[in-house]
Design a protein around this motif. Structure first.
Motif, short mmCIF file in Angstrom:
data_model
loop_
_atom_site.label_atom_id
_atom_site.label_comp_id
_atom_site.label_asym_id
_atom_site.label_seq_id
_atom_site.Cartn_x
_atom_site.Cartn_y
_atom_site.Cartn_z
N ILE B 80 0.84 -1.19 0.00
CA ILE B 80 0.00 0.00 0.00
C ILE B 80 0.88 1.24 0.00
N MET B 81 0.58 2.17 -0.91
CA MET B 81 1.32 3.42 -0.97
C MET B 81 0.32 4.56 -0.85
N MET B 82 0.60 5.52 0.02
CA MET B 82 -0.28 6.69 0.15
C MET B 82 0.58 7.94 0.17
N LYS B 83 0.15 8.95 -0.56
CA LYS B 83 0.95 10.16 -0.67
C LYS B 83 0.03 11.37 -0.65
N ASP B 84 0.49 12.47 -0.04
CA ASP B 84 -0.33 13.69 -0.09
C ASP B 84 0.55 14.91 -0.33
N ASN B 85 -0.10 16.05 -0.58
CA ASN B 85 0.60 17.32 -0.78
C ASN B 85 0.46 18.21 0.47
N GLY B 86 0.36 17.55 1.64
CA GLY B 86 0.15 18.29 2.89
C GLY B 86 1.41 18.97 3.38
N PRO B 87 1.37 19.46 4.62
CA PRO B 87 2.51 20.23 5.14
C PRO B 87 3.74 19.37 5.44
N GLY B 88 3.57 18.03 5.47
CA GLY B 88 4.69 17.17 5.83
C GLY B 88 4.89 17.13 7.33
N VAL B 89 5.79 16.24 7.76
CA VAL B 89 6.09 16.11 9.19
C VAL B 89 7.58 16.40 9.39
N PRO B 90 7.92 17.27 10.35
CA PRO B 90 9.34 17.56 10.57
C PRO B 90 10.14 16.30 10.88
N ASP B 91 11.36 16.26 10.38
CA ASP B 91 12.19 15.06 10.47
C ASP B 91 12.21 14.43 11.86
N LYS B 92 12.43 15.23 12.88
CA LYS B 92 12.61 14.68 14.23
C LYS B 92 11.31 14.08 14.79
#
Lengths: 536, 536
Positions: B80-92
Motif C-alpha cells: 500500500i502506498m499513500m501520498k499527499d501534498n500536505g505540510p509534511g512532518v518535521p524530520d525529528k
C-alpha cells in the motif's frame, strides 16, 4: 504556496504533539471498558470484582466465598463493597494492582482465566474517581497477621497509582482475602442484564462458589453446591499454527535457545524433533543456525514451513471445563426445572488455540414458559451483544422441532426451557473489546451445535417418555371409569361378588400405573446425563 | 488452610505481575483498531492514511491532493502506498508520529477533526510488522529543500519507535507532503465495505479534495469539485455542562487561575461573570477561594451548581460543516442522479458538546433502483455497524411515504435514492471503539430527523412536479395524436387549409410543453437547495 512558510507551518502543527497516558485514553473511552451507561457501569464493576475473586481463589486452590453489597446513597450514587476469602494481595503490590492500567500477570500467558489484560479492576477505580472524585478503599491480608489498608486513586496523566492513605494494621488478626469499597454514579435495575442476573448465572457456572449478595432490594444468597474446585488449568506454550509472523520474529529475537532446532522444540507446544526437522527442511534452514541470525526473508520461510507441517493438536489440560456433574449441580440449585441434561464436549482447536464447549439444558417444572439462553466464556456470563455471538447463532440454527419443541425459523425454541452454553479456552475470540460475544469460527459453531444436538436428543427422549406415560395414564383413567360398569356386568355373568371384581380390576390398573412410573423414573435418570456418555 | 502458607501463595501469585505496553495491548487486541479481518484491514489502513492527509491539509490550509495505490503481491499480500501534498512532518517528529502509540496532538483539544487519539496510523505500522515483519517507509518534506527517508517499526515491548533506516536527502528538491509505504496481509474486495467505496464517499463529503486511486482493478480518479477549503474550525473550551466530576477536580488542581471566579470564567466556554457568580452562590463558595484549596465535598457542590445554572450554548465556530453548496457539488460529481437536495441544520448541543447535522439526498437518473444510505462523522464515511447507528435509526423511523416514496415499516424507503447524513462535532459520541456508529442521544436523533424531513419535503415537491408534468405531457401527446383528425374536421367546417390548422394546433401543443418545462425547471432550481432556506 510559499514553501518556506510551509516548513514553519509543519513545525507549528507538530509542536502540540505529545504522549497520552493509557489512563487518559481509557478515561475518555471508558465505553471500551464497559462503562457505556450507569446501568452497565454497576454490572461491570461487580463483574470485574467477582471475576477477579474467582480467579484468585482458583489459583490459590481456595473454595471461594464472595460477598457483594450495593447500597444506594442517592438517586444516582451507589456504594459498592466486594469481599472474598482469596489469597489476598501483598501490601507492596496493592497500589499497582489497583492503580496502574495495563499491569497484570496473565497477559503473556496462555492459560484459561477470566481476567486477562490487567485492565478490569483498574477501570473500576478510574470510573469511581471520574464520577464521584473519590478514591477506592482496598483492605487485604495474605494471612501473615498484618492487614493492609489503602485508599487509592489513579494519576491519570501518568498512569501511576496515587496513594491517598496507607496503613498496615498489625493487630495479629490472621485472615486472608481482599475487600474493596468504592462509590460510583450508577443505576440499579433487576432484569436480564443486571447485577443479580450476572451473579445468578455465575453461581450456576461456578457451583463451587458461595456468593452472598445484598442489594437495594434485599439479600440473595447463592449457596455452594459442590465442595470441589475445578481442576487447575495448566499454562501452555503457543501452538505452531497459532502465532503470527510478527510474533514469530520477536520470539526468535528473544529466545534463549542457541539453535533453530532448539527454538522450535522449546518455544512451542507439540513440536518434537521430527516435526521440527521437517519444518527446517521445508524452510531450507540449518538446524544449528542461531535464531537471532535469521533475516526477515528467512523468518518468512520458517513461518510458511510451520503452516505446512501437521502437528499434534495442542495439549488440552490447559482447559478447565466445569464438567457434566458440576454443571448439573449448578443448574439444579438455581433453576426450578423438572429435567436437566449436561454435556462436556471433547476439546477442539481453532487457529492453534485449544477450546472446549459445554452445553446444559433445563426443562419444565416451574421454569417460566419462555426459552432463555445463558452464554458463558471461561465461566463468565455474557449478558450483552447476544445477537452477534456464535452461541446464539448456533442455538437458532439448531432444529429444535426434532427434539419435540416448537420453533419458528431462525428463532429460539419455545417453551419452559433454559439452554446454557459454556465456551472455555486459553484465548476466547471475542468479537470486540466489550467481551460479550464470541466470534463465529466454523469449528466453534460446529462444536456448539454438536453439544446442543446431544442435549437435544436427551431432552427428546424425556419428552417422548413424558408423552407416553401421559397417554397410558389417560388410558388407565378411562379404564377405571368403566370399572363399576364392567364389574357389574361380570358379576352378573360369573356370579362372583361385584366388590371383589372391582377390587381386582383396580389392582390391575394400579399395577399398570406403577409400571409406567418405574419405567419413567428409569428413563429420567438416564436422561440426566449423570450416567450419560462423557467426553474425557 | 495454613495461613502462613497462604502468605507465600499470595507472594508467588503476585510475582508475575508486570506492566504491559500499550503497543502489546493493541497488538493482541488489534480488532479495537479495525483489524478484525484481512478485508477490513486494507480498508482501515487506507482510511487512517486518507483521514490524516485530509486533516493535515485542512490545518495547513492546502487544497488536498491524495494518491492511494494498492498492489497485490500474492494471494494474501498487498503493498500500500499513500501520498499527499500536505505540510509534511518535521524530520525529528516522524519516528514518534508513526512509531509510538498514544502520541498525538489532538487528544486534549475540543476541535472538529477526523483523527483524535494518536492511534490510527501507528495501528497500520503495527499491523504491517505483525503480518509481514516489515517496516513502514515514510518519506516527507516540509518544503525546506530537505527530504526525510525513514524505515520505521514499533518496539512493541516498550511502545517506542525503532528506526531501521534514516536518511536526510539534501538534494534541494523543494516539495511538501508525506508518502507512506507498507506491506500487509489483506484481502481486496470491491463492494459496500471496500476501499473504493470509502474513497468515493470521502470524495462526496470532501469535494475540495482530489483523490487518485490505483487498485488491483485499475485507476479511479475523484476530481476536485470546489476550490475552497472548508472553514477552519476553532478550538473551544469545554462547556460547563459537558465535564464530569473527576475531570472538574483535575481542572481545579491544574488551573493557572488564582480564584474560583477566574477559574470558571477562564477554563470554560460561555461562562461570564454573572453566570459564574450564580454558580458560586448556589454552591455556597467564595469567589476568591483558591481553586486548589477545594475539598472533595466542595468540588461536588460546585459540580452540582454548574448543572443547575443555565448557560449560553457553546460557540459553534468550532464546527466545520460541509455546507449545502459544497455538499451538492460533491453529490453531483459522484452520483448520476437527476435531482439533488442538501440541508445544513443549525448547530445543536448534546451533553455540552456542539454538533451539527447535514443531510443530502440524490434521486432518480441513473441511480440503481435500490435505496442507499451514506453515513459520515466529521466528513469520514462510516461503513460498518449501520444497524446500531443513530443515523440509520433516524432514516428508518422517518415516514418516507409522505414524500412520495414507497416504504415498508421500519425499513429504508424504496427506489433510486441515495441519502447522506453528516454528523459534525468536536466529540463524536461513537458507541464503540470501532468508530462506526453514532450513539442515539435524543437531541441527535431529533436533528437528523428534522434534516431528513427537510430534504424529504423538497424531494416530494420535485416528485409531485415530475408527476404533474408527466401527466401534462401525456395529455399533450393525446392531443397531438388527434391533431390531423381535428384539423381535417375543422378544415371542412372553416374552409381554412388543413395544413395551416395542423400547424397552429401543433404550436399550441408545443407552447403547452414549453410552459410545463419552464415551470419544471423553475421548481427544480428551488428544490436543489441552492436557493432554498439556509440555516446560518
Amino acid at each position: 504556496m510559499d514553501e518556506g512558510r510551509m516548513s514553519t507551518i509543519a513545525e507549528e502543527l507538530s509542536k502540540e504533539l505529545k504522549a497520552i497516558s493509557v489512563s487518559e485514553f481509557f478515561e475518555r473511552n471508558r465505553h471500551l471498558l464497559g462503562y457505556d451507561n450507569p446501568t452497565k457501569a454497576l454490572l461491570t464493576i461487580v463483574k470485574e470484582g467477582v471475576d477477579n475473586s474467582l480467579d484468585a481463589c482458583e489459583e490459590a486452590r481456595i473454595l471461594p466465598k464472595i460477598w457483594v453489597e450495593i447500597r444506594q446513597k442517592d438517586a444516582t450514587r451507589f456504594k459498592i463493597m466486594m469481599k472474598d476469602n482469596g489469597p489476598g494481595v501483598p501490601d507492596k503490590k496493592i497500589p499497582y494492582v489497583f492503580g496502574k492500567l495495563l499491569y497484570g500477570s496473565r497477559f503473556h500467558r496462555l492459560l484459561q482465566t477470566r481476567g486477562q489484560q490487567g485492565l478490569g479492576i483498574k477501570g473500576c477505580v478510574l470510573y469511581a474517581q471520574l464520577t464521584t472524585g473519590k478514591p477506592t478503599t482496598v483492605i487485604s491480608s495474605t494471612g501473615d497477621g498484618k492487614t493492609s489498608y489503602y485508599e487509592i486513586m489513579i494519576n491519570v496523566a501518568r498512569n501511576e497509582p496515587e496513594i491517598i492513605k496507607h496503613e498496615i494494621i498489625n493487630d495479629g488478626k490472621v485472615w486472608h482475602g481482599l475487600k474493596i469499597e468504592m462509590e460510583v454514579e450508577g443505576r440499579y435495575v433487576e432484569g436480564p442484564r443486571s447485577v443479580l442476573e450476572y451473579l445468578r448465572q455465575s453461581a450456576i457456572m461456578n457451583p463451587h462458589a458461595h456468593i452472598i449478595f445484598r442489594g437495594p432490594n434485599g439479600k440473595v444468597e447463592f449457596p455452594r453446591a459442590i465442595n470441589q474446585l475445578p481442576p487447575k488449568p495448566r499454562e501452555i506454550k503457543p501452538h505452531p499454527h497459532g502465532v503470527e509472523l510478527g510474533v514469530l520474529k520477536r520470539m526468535l529475537e528473544f529466545t534463549r535457545s542457541k539453535t533453530l532446532l532448539g527454538f522450535l522444540m522449546n518455544e512451542f507446544s507439540r513440536v518434537g524433533k521430527d516435526s521440527a526437522m521437517k519444518v527446517l527442511k521445508k524452510a531450507g534452514l540449518d538446524a544449528n543456525r542461531d535464531p537471532r541470525s535469521l533475516e526477515l526473508r528467512e523468518v518468512e520461510k520458517l513461518f510458511k514451513a510451520m503452516q505446512l507441517v501437521d502437528f499434534v493438536r495442542p495439549p488440552t489440560d490447559c482447559l478447565s471445563p466445569v464438567g457434566e456433574k458440576a454443571l448439573l449441580e449448578g443448574m439444579k440449585k438455581e433453576l426450578p426445572a423438572e429435567f436437566f441434561a449436561a454435556v462436556t464436549r471433547k476439546p477442539e482447536v481453532y487457529r492453534g488455540m485449544p477450546f472446549q464447549v459445554e452445553v446444559g439444558v433445563a426443562y419444565g417444572g416451574n421454569l417460566p414458559n419462555e426459552a432463555k439462553l445463558m452464554r458463558f466464556a471461561n465461566r463468565v456470563p455474557l449478558l450483552y451483544q447476544a445477537g452477534d455471538c456464535a452461541i446464539t447463532k448456533a442455538v437458532i440454527a439448531t432444529d429444535w422441532t426434532r427434539y419435540g419443541l416448537k420453533q419458528n425459523a431462525k428463532s429460539m425454541p419455545e417453551g419452559p426451557i433454559v439452554i446454557l452454553v459454556h465456551f472455555a479456552s486459553v484465548w476466547v475470540p471475542f468479537i470486540s473489546e466489550g467481551k460479550q460475544a464470541i466470534a463465529s469460527y466454523p469449528i466453534i459453531m460446529k462444536e456448539i451445535k454438536l453439544g446442543l444436538q446431544e442435549v437435544g436428543r436427551r431432552l427428546a427422549r424425556y419428552l417422548a417418555g413424558k408423552r407416553r406415560i401421559e397417554l397410558k395414564r389417560r388410558k388407565i383413567q378411562i379404564f377405571e371409569r368403566y370399572i363399576p360398569e364392567v364389574a357389574r356386568a361380570l358379576a352378573e355373568l360369573t356370579e362372583v361378588k361385584q366388590e371383589i371384581i372391582e377390587k381386582k380390576l383396580k389392582e390391575i390398573g394400579i399395577k399398570k400405573v406403577g409400571d409406567v412410573g418405574e419405567e419413567f423414573i428409569h428413563e429420567l435418570s438416564q436422561h440426566e446425563g449423570v450416567e450419560g456418555e462423557k467426553n474425557e
